[in-house]
Design an enzyme around this catalytic site. Structure first.
Site, mmCIF file in Angstrom:
data_model
loop_
_atom_site.group_PDB
_atom_site.id
_atom_site.type_symbol
_atom_site.label_atom_id
_atom_site.label_comp_id
_atom_site.label_asym_id
_atom_site.label_seq_id
_atom_site.Cartn_x
_atom_site.Cartn_y
_atom_site.Cartn_z
ATOM 1 N N ASN A 402 17.522 39.816 48.067
ATOM 2 C CA ASN A 402 17.705 40.866 49.061
ATOM 3 C C ASN A 402 17.942 42.154 48.293
ATOM 4 O OD1 ASN A 402 18.525 42.575 51.069
ATOM 5 N ND2 ASN A 402 20.452 41.506 51.508
ATOM 6 N N TRP A 403 16.870 42.973 48.226
ATOM 7 C CA TRP A 403 16.967 44.168 47.381
ATOM 8 C C TRP A 403 17.870 45.238 47.983
ATOM 9 C CZ3 TRP A 403 11.323 45.400 45.277
ATOM 10 C CH2 TRP A 403 10.902 44.315 44.488
ATOM 11 N N LYS A 404 18.143 45.146 49.261
ATOM 12 C CA LYS A 404 18.927 46.157 49.987
ATOM 13 C C LYS A 404 18.269 47.535 49.810
ATOM 14 C CE LYS A 404 22.930 43.268 49.684
ATOM 15 N NZ LYS A 404 24.363 43.121 49.604
ATOM 16 N N HIS A 489 22.297 40.577 58.809
ATOM 17 C CA HIS A 489 23.095 40.780 57.593
ATOM 18 C C HIS A 489 24.378 41.522 57.968
ATOM 19 C CE1 HIS A 489 24.365 42.019 53.630
ATOM 20 N NE2 HIS A 489 23.555 41.064 53.154
ATOM 21 N N GLU A 491 25.982 43.779 56.578
ATOM 22 C CA GLU A 491 25.965 45.243 56.429
ATOM 23 C C GLU A 491 25.341 45.902 57.652
ATOM 24 O OE1 GLU A 491 24.018 45.239 52.633
ATOM 25 O OE2 GLU A 491 25.826 44.394 51.720
ATOM 26 N N GLU A 561 27.109 33.944 54.413
ATOM 27 C CA GLU A 561 27.568 34.926 53.425
ATOM 28 C C GLU A 561 28.954 35.425 53.815
ATOM 29 O OE1 GLU A 561 23.852 36.975 51.507
ATOM 30 O OE2 GLU A 561 24.358 37.961 53.372
ATOM 31 N N GLY A 567 28.779 41.486 47.115
ATOM 32 C CA GLY A 567 28.827 42.639 46.220
ATOM 33 C C GLY A 567 30.192 42.906 45.613
ATOM 34 N N SER A 607 27.747 37.366 45.795
ATOM 35 C CA SER A 607 28.020 37.332 44.354
ATOM 36 C C SER A 607 27.518 36.052 43.682
ATOM 37 C CB SER A 607 29.512 37.515 44.092
ATOM 38 O OG SER A 607 29.932 38.762 44.603
HETATM 39 P P1 PGA Z 1 25.336 39.975 46.610
HETATM 40 O O1 PGA Z 1 24.711 40.196 48.057
HETATM 41 O O2 PGA Z 1 24.577 38.824 46.001
HETATM 42 O O3 PGA Z 1 25.099 41.275 45.917
HETATM 43 O O4 PGA Z 1 26.763 39.674 46.804
HETATM 44 C C1 PGA Z 1 24.266 39.137 48.817
HETATM 45 C C2 PGA Z 1 23.711 39.659 50.129
HETATM 46 O O5 PGA Z 1 24.287 40.594 50.682
HETATM 47 O O6 PGA Z 1 22.713 39.150 50.628
#
Ligand code: PGA
Length: 646
Positions: A402-404, A489, A491, A561, A567, A607
């Site tokens: 997931n490049w965000k 997600h 976020e 998640e 993150g 993470s």
């Molecule tokens: P992360 O993010 O691996 O940077 O913790 C995972 C995600 O949000 O899909």
């Protein structure tokens, strides 16, 4: 909600069909008369001979009863509900026509048991039609009472039962008599009230001697002793196999000074022919043919009155035999002269014992059997590490990036190219997906070997298309060549206020456009500290994806998640992750069954790195990862993918 409504509709239809089929099947001749009435109303009276109308009557009522029972048990759900819809689609316009033109005053849909006006019938059919549409549209929403492997028992038993009832009623007399001349009717009282102007169904009852034309109705009904009425609407069609018995009964009546009349609507010629053929000495009286058909469903049939009340009825197949030893006894001393003791509640109980009880026992046995089989299977799977491993192996393993909001177009293309080359050279042991910002999709799709690396978006709109500035629809994502989309997600839930309702729409649109959804769920730190993680993930699933059909749910990949691990560098321990993954699988099993749960891929995200991936992926319920930060460098990402090789 839909499931509840479909099941209510199913019950309404099932009960109506069962009742209506049953009351018709207990009176096959009555149904035959009704069919002939209909055909005559449509000027097609000569189309069906009597025997064919009788066959149609038995088949129609049996079909109606069986469809009702099959719907009740949800047997062959699709076929049964379609047949019922077909039946209602024919009957509803037909009854509208009846209501408008009124050629027959009572449609006969519940035999003589419940008489409805034509408009009431039409309204009833409109309600049933709506129910039939609902049931035919979502047949799979009907829950079963009996497993598929035992359905044949219900099918055969129901068909045999209803045909048996119809045959029995035809040979003897209707098992339940709903007409105005049933046993126990005080004909004298009813007739007198009719004569005084009350609106009762005896207005057409008259008994008129054929020799002198005298109306003797009152005299017959006023007789305080026994009166035999041999009823034959049409002598030319009467069964003549029991003539001796009829003559013997007449002699017996004569000896004891009981009146004995033959009531018919036949012509003088036919009466004379009968007299010659049978040597009948009893007097003949004229009565309305329709009344006679209503009095007894047998031609000929025998009715015994005492003191103006109907106390016995016999079909010609079942005429009483008094016998020599009883010939001298008056009827008071014989069983034949007494009202039968089997009353309606007793008959209902018999019926219950013969039909409802066996099927209820079957349902109980079947459910117990299914439940114990499920338990045994479950134990076998969960106590047997080998089977458990097999199941695990069969589930699709995925590592998704997931490049965000990272990487400009050039950097993104370079990263995707590098990954493509690397994985082409060293094939992964799992499915690999990269989810990129929208602007990368079309360019990357050009060169990506999608047999090795799937391509997906990180989001899509909750609207199909139109004036939604800045949004990208599921169809647009699909048109770039992408196959996946991440939805839900944390976020997006948090910063862009995506609610379960919005996500539900997004999931539907993504699936409509053939995109595979990676659906994210997970709890916040406070929720974890309050021990509410299970509750939260359950609500997130229920809010957006648990409304899907089994078929659509099977296409979903779940990503658990924990928000506090995303993150932050704080990974959930492998044990913590496994615990909640197992819980998620168990609620999927509750909702869609163990087989679906066993096949659902559940990824871990938060993470996840090359260093902790092997330990996480070794857990039985973790089927891969959704990787943020570590998916932005080909080598890091490859390190995680390789965890499946260890
Ligand atoms: P992360 O993010 O691996 O940077 O913790 C995972 C995600 O949000 O899909």
């Amino acid at each position: 909600m839909r499931k509840i409504l479909v099941n209510i509709a199913r019950m309404v239809l099932a009960i109506t069909f069962i009742l209506s089929g049953f009351v018709k099947a207990v009176d096959p001749l009555g149904t035959q008369y009704k069919i002939s009435d209909y055909l005559e109303a449509m000027n097609m009276g000569s189309l069906l001979p009597d025997w064919a109308a009788l066959g149609a009557s038995v088949l129609l009522s049996a079909a109606e009863f069986c469809l009702g029972v099959f719907l009740l048990f949800a047997i062959q759900r699709r076929l049964t509900s379609r047949l019922i819809l077909l039946m209602m689609a024919v009957m509803t316009p037909l009854t509208l026509w009846l209501a408008l033109t009124n050629p027959i005053s009572d449609c006969g849909c519940f035999g003589d048991a419940v008489v409805l006006t034509n408009w009431q019938t039409f309204l009833k059919n409109v309600v049933l039609l709506v129910c039939a549409v609902a049931v035919a549209r979502w047949p799979k929403k009907m829950f079963r009472f009996v497993s598929e492997s035992n359905q044949w028992i219900v099918i055969n038993y129901t068909v045999l039962f209803i045909l048996g009832i119809a045959m029995w009623s035809l040979y003897y007399l209707p098992t339940f008599d709903f007409r105005p001349y049933h046993i126990g009717t005080d004909l004298r009282g009813q007739w007198q009230r009719t004569m005084e102007g009350e609106d009762l169904p005896y207005a057409d009852l008259f008994i008129e001697r054929t020799d002198d034309g005298e109306d003797i109705t009152e005299q017959v009904l006023a007789d305080t002793s026994y009166v035999f009425l041999l009823v034959s609407p049409y002598l030319e069609q009467a069964d003549d196999s029991r003539l001796d018995l009829i003559n013997e009964l007449y002699e017996y009546a004569h000896e004891h000074s009981y009146q004995f009349y033959c009531l018919t609507a036949s012509t003088e010629k036919d009466i004379n022919r009968w007299r010659e053929m049978t040597g009948a000495e009893y007097p003949f009286c004229l009565t309305d043919g329709i009344v006679l058909k209503t009095v007894i469903r047998s031609n000929p049939g025998l009715v015994l009155l005492k003191d103006g009340t109907v106390i016995r009825k016999w079909s010609h197949n079942d005429l009483p035999e008094i016998g020599e030893e009883n010939a001298t006894k008056p009827l008071e001393e014989l069983d034949e002269g007494k009202m039968p003791t089997t009353r309606v509640p007793q008959k209902i109980l018999t019926l219950f014992l013969w039909f409802v009880l066996p099927l209820t026992l079957l349902v109980l046995a079947d459910r117990t059997w299914m439940w114990s089989r499920w338990l045994r299977r479950k134990n076998r799977i969960y106590n047997n590490p080998k089977i458990k491993k097999e199941k695990e192996k069969m589930r699709k393993k995925i590592v998704a990036g997931n490049w965000k909001m990272n990487m400009n177009l050039q950097d993104g293309i370079a990263l995707a190219k590098e990954l493509n080359e690397t994985l082409k050279a060293d094939k992964p042991n799992c499915g690999v997906v990269i989810c990129t910002p929208f602007i990368h999709l079309a360019s990357i799709a050009q060169f990506l070997d999608q047999d090795i690396i799937g391509l997906g978006a990180e989001n899509c709109a909750d609207k199909e298309k139109g004036a939604f500035t800045g949004e990208v629809s599921a169809e647009m994502v699909k048109s770039t060549g992408a196959q996946y989309v991440i939805l839900g997600h944390s976020e997006r839930r948090e910063y862009y206020k995506e609610t379960p309702e919005i996500l539900k729409e997004k999931v539907l649109l993504a699936q409509k456009n053939d995109l595979k959804v990676i659906f994210c769920i997970g709890e916040s730190l406070e929720e974890r500290e309050a021990g509410k993680q299970n509750e939260v993930v359950k609500a997130e699933l229920e809010g957006s994806v648990f409304n899907l059909s089994e078929e659509d749910f099977r296409k979903i990949v779940i990503a658990y998640e924990p928000i506090w691990a995303i993150g932050t560098g704080k990974t959930a321990t492998a044990e913590q992750a496994e615990e909640i993954h197992a819980y998620i699988r168990s609620i999927i099993a509750e909702k869609y069954g163990q087989a679906v749960a066993d096949d659902t891929t559940i990824l871990y995200g938060g993470s996840c790195k090359a260093s902790n991936a092997p330990e996480l992926f070794a857990k039985p319920d973790i089927d891969g990862g959704l990787i943020g930060g570590a998916s932005l460098k080909a080598a890091d990402f490859k390190g995680i993918i390789d965890a499946w090789k260890k």
